[in-house]
Design a protein around this motif. Structure first.
Motif, PDB file in Angstrom:
ATOM      1  N   TYR A 277       0.685  -1.209  -0.125  1.00  0.00           N
ATOM      2  CA  TYR A 277       0.007   0.120  -0.071  1.00  0.00           C
ATOM      3  C   TYR A 277       0.940   1.234  -0.061  1.00  0.00           C
ATOM      4  N   SER A 281      -2.367   5.541   1.757  1.00  0.00           N
ATOM      5  CA  SER A 281      -3.266   4.648   2.411  1.00  0.00           C
ATOM      6  C   SER A 281      -2.900   4.081   3.658  1.00  0.00           C
ATOM      7  N   THR A 284      -4.334   6.193   6.001  1.00  0.00           N
ATOM      8  CA  THR A 284      -5.572   6.108   6.326  1.00  0.00           C
ATOM      9  C   THR A 284      -5.941   5.000   7.262  1.00  0.00           C
ATOM     10  N   LEU A 333      -8.790  -3.554  -1.347  1.00  0.00           N
ATOM     11  CA  LEU A 333      -8.532  -2.297  -0.441  1.00  0.00           C
ATOM     12  C   LEU A 333      -9.871  -1.963   0.346  1.00  0.00           C
ATOM     13  N   ALA A 334     -11.003  -1.789  -0.297  1.00  0.00           N
ATOM     14  CA  ALA A 334     -12.191  -1.368   0.623  1.00  0.00           C
ATOM     15  C   ALA A 334     -12.458  -2.281   1.643  1.00  0.00           C
ATOM     16  N   LEU A 335     -12.374  -3.880   1.475  1.00  0.00           N
ATOM     17  CA  LEU A 335     -12.577  -4.502   2.444  1.00  0.00           C
ATOM     18  C   LEU A 335     -11.556  -4.566   3.516  1.00  0.00           C
ATOM     19  N   THR A 336     -10.260  -4.228   3.268  1.00  0.00           N
ATOM     20  CA  THR A 336      -9.343  -3.951   4.092  1.00  0.00           C
ATOM     21  C   THR A 336      -9.606  -2.730   5.019  1.00  0.00           C
ATOM     22  N   PHE A 337     -10.168  -1.937   4.479  1.00  0.00           N
ATOM     23  CA  PHE A 337     -10.376  -0.480   5.410  1.00  0.00           C
ATOM     24  C   PHE A 337     -11.493  -0.863   6.321  1.00  0.00           C
ATOM     25  N   VAL A 338     -12.482  -1.792   5.862  1.00  0.00           N
ATOM     26  CA  VAL A 338     -13.602  -2.215   6.814  1.00  0.00           C
ATOM     27  C   VAL A 338     -12.913  -3.232   8.027  1.00  0.00           C
TER      28      VAL A 338
END
Length: 441
Positions: A277, A281, A284, A333-338
């Motif tokens: 990443y 990111s 983030t 990436l989106a799932l990792t954020f969650v």
């Protein structure tokens, strides 16, 4: 038993004042604690001070070793000289130590600065927790402590933005100069932060307590008996009868919890960068992790006041272990954020509910010692976590870092779970304030 003053409408002003001032102090504590992890990717990339990955883990452990010393000393000192004086000293110390980091010309001086900052950081948290516990509304002690600890994660979020907006244009030293700014808050604490009423009564300073209670129209808490004031007498109180079992369970749970908290806090941006990443990111992830921490504190505090802090802490640690383990798996990436957000929700508040358990169940005369030693013994895990992450990263085994941290979460779940079972078997008890005791010390 734990004692909180009955709050009238005017007395609520005193509770609000104490919580607000402690919240800002803990905000600065969180900023100073998380700033190293936030600027570390930049420092490693620029080879600042010649730091290697292995040395970076050692430096992270220096701060947590200082926190160990600060937490162990602070509880005893606070119970002898008062919470207010100690909070002033802690904020002053970690602010000046950050200045030392900012001017460091080598790893040795930088490490000294982080160690001294750790002493102040480690002393502030248990002291602030004890302070707000004294003024928490009836039946809302865990929620009040959770509210206080949202400040720690707000500081973590602030550290990410300091790294993002200041480090790139001005360099890593500028971030540590920002951490000197809390010195400006010390005069505010000096002028407005009152001493703990329970501490004053426990120490026999009844005239001073009566004057403070009258000024804010607060009911004076009942005396719970004078202690000798000796440091070892307060500590020995935690081991009387069979309470030594419960005390050791909390210490072991705190060890695993803080290994997890500070291991992840120090290495999350760097480990995520090692997964491919970008720096933006990775930072983030820090923001999401701490936003989750804020949400988790409020949810866990409310749930703990209803169902018991040990039980909620055990469930939260189990969910944390699952979340941390998932971070070792490559995901969109989106799932990792969650996953990072949810891990923050459960991880940070799981550890805080250990403190809530100890604080709520402790008498005013011994509360800071009980919380301080629980925090302090846990700091051995906080020292080990950053070191372990550094060694694994240096060996190019970053994925195993997440697995190791997940195992720590499981161990804390087991220890606090046993404590919860032992607590549940006890007959219900209430202190003079209407709190249903979550634990007894």
């Amino acid at each position: 038993m734990s004692s909180s003053p009955a709050l009238s409408s005017r007395g609520s002003r005193l509770a609000l004042l104490v919580v607000a001032l402690c919240w800002v102090a803990v905000l600065f504590d969180g900023l100073d604690m998380f700033i190293y992890g936030s600027v570390l990717p930049h420092m490693l990339e620029q080879k600042a001070l010649g730091i290697t990955s292995g040395q970076a883990g050692d430096l992270g452990s220096y701060a947590t070793f200082g926190m160990l010393v600060g937490a162990l000393a602070a509880g005893t000192v606070a119970d002898r000289v008062g919470r207010r004086k100690l909070m002033l000293a802690c904020v002053t110390l970690f602010s000046l130590a950050s200045g030392l980091c900012a001017v460091a010309d080598g790893v040795t001086v930088f490490g000294l600065g982080r160690t001294l900052a750790g002493v102040g950081l480690g002393g502030l948290l248990p002291t602030a927790i004890s302070m707000v516990s004294d003024y928490a509304p009836r039946g809302r002690a865990a929620l009040t402590i959770g509210l206080l600890m949202t400040a720690h994660h707000a500081g973590g979020i602030l550290s990410a933005y300091v790294a993002l907006w200041i480090v790139e244009p001005l360099g890593w030293r500028a971030a540590f100069w920002v951490c000197v700014l809390p010195l400006l808050f010390v005069p505010v604490l000096f002028k407005w932060l009152p001493e703990s009423l329970s501490f004053l009564v426990a120490k026999g300073r009844t005239e001073e307590a009566r004057e403070l209670a009258g000024r804010f129209d607060v009911e004076l808490p009942a005396a719970t008996g004078r202690t000798s004031g000796a440091a070892w007498a307060n500590l020995a109180h935690l081991f009387r009868g069979r309470e030594w079992i419960q005390t050791l369970l909390y210490w072991l749970a705190s060890f695993g919890g803080l290994l997890l908290v500070y291991g992840v806090a120090t290495w999350l941006p760097t480990l995520m960068r090692s997964e491919g990443y970008e720096l933006g990111s990775a930072l983030t992830f820090v923001v999401l992790f701490n936003l989750g921490g804020i949400v988790g504190m409020l949810v866990a505090g409310r749930a703990s006041d209803r169902f018991g802090a040990p039980r909620i802490s055990a469930i939260w640690f189990a969910l944390t272990a699952a979340g941390v383990f998932l971070l070792s798996v490559h995901m969109p990436l989106a799932l990792t954020f969650v996953v990072v957000f949810l891990t923050g929700v459960f991880l940070n508040s799981a550890q805080t509910m250990i403190y809530a358990t100890v604080s709520i169940g402790s008498s005013p005369a011994h509360r800071a010692t009980a919380v301080g030693w629980t925090s302090g013994m846990g700091r051995f895990g906080a020292v080990f976590g950053p070191w372990l992450g550094g060694q694994l990263l240096a060996a190019d085994q970053g994925d195993w870092g997440f697995t190791a941290f997940a195992i720590a979460g499981v161990s804390s779940m087991v220890f606090i779970g046993i404590a919860a079972v032992r607590t549940a078997k006890r007959p219900p008890a209430a202190d003079g304030t209407g709190h249903k005791l979550v634990a007894a010390h």
